[in-house]
Design an enzyme around this catalytic site. Sequence first.
Site, PDB file in Angstrom:
ATOM      1  N   LYS A  98      43.814  -5.828  67.986  1.00  0.00           N
ATOM      2  CA  LYS A  98      44.601  -6.355  69.107  1.00  0.00           C
ATOM      3  C   LYS A  98      44.544  -5.473  70.360  1.00  0.00           C
ATOM      4  CE  LYS A  98      46.347 -10.101  67.128  1.00  0.00           C
ATOM      5  NZ  LYS A  98      45.931 -11.446  67.565  1.00  0.00           N
ATOM      6  N   GLU A 120      53.877 -12.192  73.263  1.00  0.00           N
ATOM      7  CA  GLU A 120      54.467 -12.701  72.036  1.00  0.00           C
ATOM      8  C   GLU A 120      53.850 -11.928  70.888  1.00  0.00           C
ATOM      9  OE1 GLU A 120      51.719 -13.926  73.197  1.00  0.00           O
ATOM     10  OE2 GLU A 120      50.532 -13.893  71.352  1.00  0.00           O
ATOM     11  N   SER A 387      40.033  -6.625  60.258  1.00  0.00           N
ATOM     12  CA  SER A 387      40.753  -6.713  61.534  1.00  0.00           C
ATOM     13  C   SER A 387      41.923  -5.753  61.685  1.00  0.00           C
ATOM     14  CB  SER A 387      41.230  -8.150  61.755  1.00  0.00           C
ATOM     15  OG  SER A 387      41.977  -8.587  60.637  1.00  0.00           O
TER      16      SER A 387
END
Lengths: 405, 271
Positions: A98, A120, A387
């Site tokens: 991210k 968010e 990830s």
Amino acid sequence: MSAAITHPISQVPDAQGRFGEFGRRFVPETLMYALEELAQAYESAKKDPEFAATLEGLLKHFVGRPNPLYFAERLTRMSGGARIYFKREDLNHTGAHKINNALGQALLTMRMGKTRIIAETGAGQHGVATATACAHFGIPCTVFMGEEDVRRQKLNVFIMRTMGAEVRPVTSGSRTLRDAINEAMRDWMSSVKNTHYIIGSVVGPHPFPMIVRDFQSVIGREARAQCFEMIGGLPTEIVACVGGGSNAAGMFYPFVDDESVRITGVEAGGRSPKPGDHASALSFGNKGILHGSYSYVLQDEDGQTSDVHSVSAGLDYPGVGPEHAYWKDSGRVQYTSCSDDEALAAMQLMARTEGILPALETSHAISYTLKRASEMSPDESIVVCLSGRGDKDLNEVARLTGQQI
Amino acid sequence: MSESPITKALSARRLAGEMSFIPFIAAGDPDLPSTIRLIQTLSTAGADLIEIGFPYSDPIADGPVIQSSYTRALGKHLKLTDLFATIEQVSKTISTPLVGMVSFAIIFRAGTGSFLESAKKAGFAGLIVPDLPGDEATEFAALTKEFGIDLIQLVAPTTPAARMDKILATASGFIYCIAVAGTTGVRDAAAHEIEAGLKLLREKTQLPLCVGFGVSQAAQIEALRGKADGAIVGSAIVRHLDGAETPAGFEKSLTSIQQFAEQLAAAAHHS
């Protein structure tokens, strides 16, 4: 809405934000100006070598890129088939992919002269990444998070607050990621003049799906180059988990024009294929509109968004990015799903066999890979986007398996 | 081109030097039989047009009052077919034109043609699709025209002048002028902040200009006189439905809505 597949398949979206028939902008007029402003700022940033150099420097010195492509020797031996490799996004600063997007969009925010950032978050990884980027640059940050996710991901809430971000629990609807996006959009409606909304996945109205994909594509670009170094060529197959689909988009995009590479996305199969029990929009959903974008979505016959379920907060989302819808319909990417239990088992197997604790989201991709690798031959290779790391999930895993921490 | 029932109703007020009053309620809150009585009450109280919200699970343009109203309606498993059947029943009993406020997510799922056919049959004179901005509306606007339904377009305080032309190109019925950047809800929308936008729109279009989002009191309507042709009041009406789940509670809500609507209509209608 007419379908169109472009060749090469990577040449999307167009100026209206269309990925084939998918994507576009279905948002209130109040937000349209901000979206046009963002699209223009991004186009000019893309042409600016200084912007690229700044982002590259941050990714190297702050995030720790490039991260390795890791050969999982014991898992490979255990599966008895294809060689299994992991692209180690879990080794990034903040523990997931991210941060690649959060830093890129934080730079865009400053370029647009905006002074506040909202985001968010579902699992909390995007919230942590955004809070981190904001702390790094000294920008005030508010993160919207569903109350149910605040409960499931306490540690990440604490990290965000430690980084100086305000975390606003969202109590409307299903109190998960989807409602957090609704609240972030509502905030943005009234704050759009001075605030940028860093959306965390390849979802939402144009240009978000394109911008997030581009910032995440560093994953696939590095992995592709590393494959040539380590395997001596392209891999046979690449795999990633898909919720909104940002790690998958970043991993897949640099490979989509390599026709020999099989590409597989793994969605959250949850408890069962029954409506409400899973979060597999591509596997079981229909074409529809959610959060400003036209894609596949889980909704009832009246267009009301369905409740969804996944053991992993990051995949607990009823929609998916429009480019994935385009890749699905064009046949370029295969989408499948794996259950809560399979993901939990894969997480534990990965920890015990390789000494790597993956996030529950990633564990969905790992579960598929273990099955798939065993059907492949030892001279083939399969590369998985790892990830994120699993620390954030341990409280929930302990609760589900009846253990205490 | 013949004038639509919406433009006709609003123009009549404008010619008389008056403003139009447009109340909003969500269908199915607290239930569909109550929706019939609410619409009839608003019509009698002096509404020139009534806006009917189609409850939606993810209404990003709406504030807490309308969200709660939608949640209450959907909590009772409101179905689209029942909503249309109810509107068909009530639209025959009143002369006030009805306008649907509906997310494109719902329209797309039903199929645009099929949705418009149902809307026409139910008696809707127009539609407001808050998440279908001018750029995306070309195809749908052409289709609404075929069905003789107005597509009311929204203009925001953030809309640059250059975008207005794009929006006006697909608009009919009236122009919905958003008073404040933000979601729907009771606020102090100040008339002077949108004055410039209204003036510019007035130069660009003959369509009536109606102001909504944050308009909640008679005094605000008063302040819009001479600048706009109508005022849209939603949350300030819907919030009277808190506690309307019981029959006695609903009767109380209905009375207070009637009084409030009469007061707003009076503010709009005196010349």
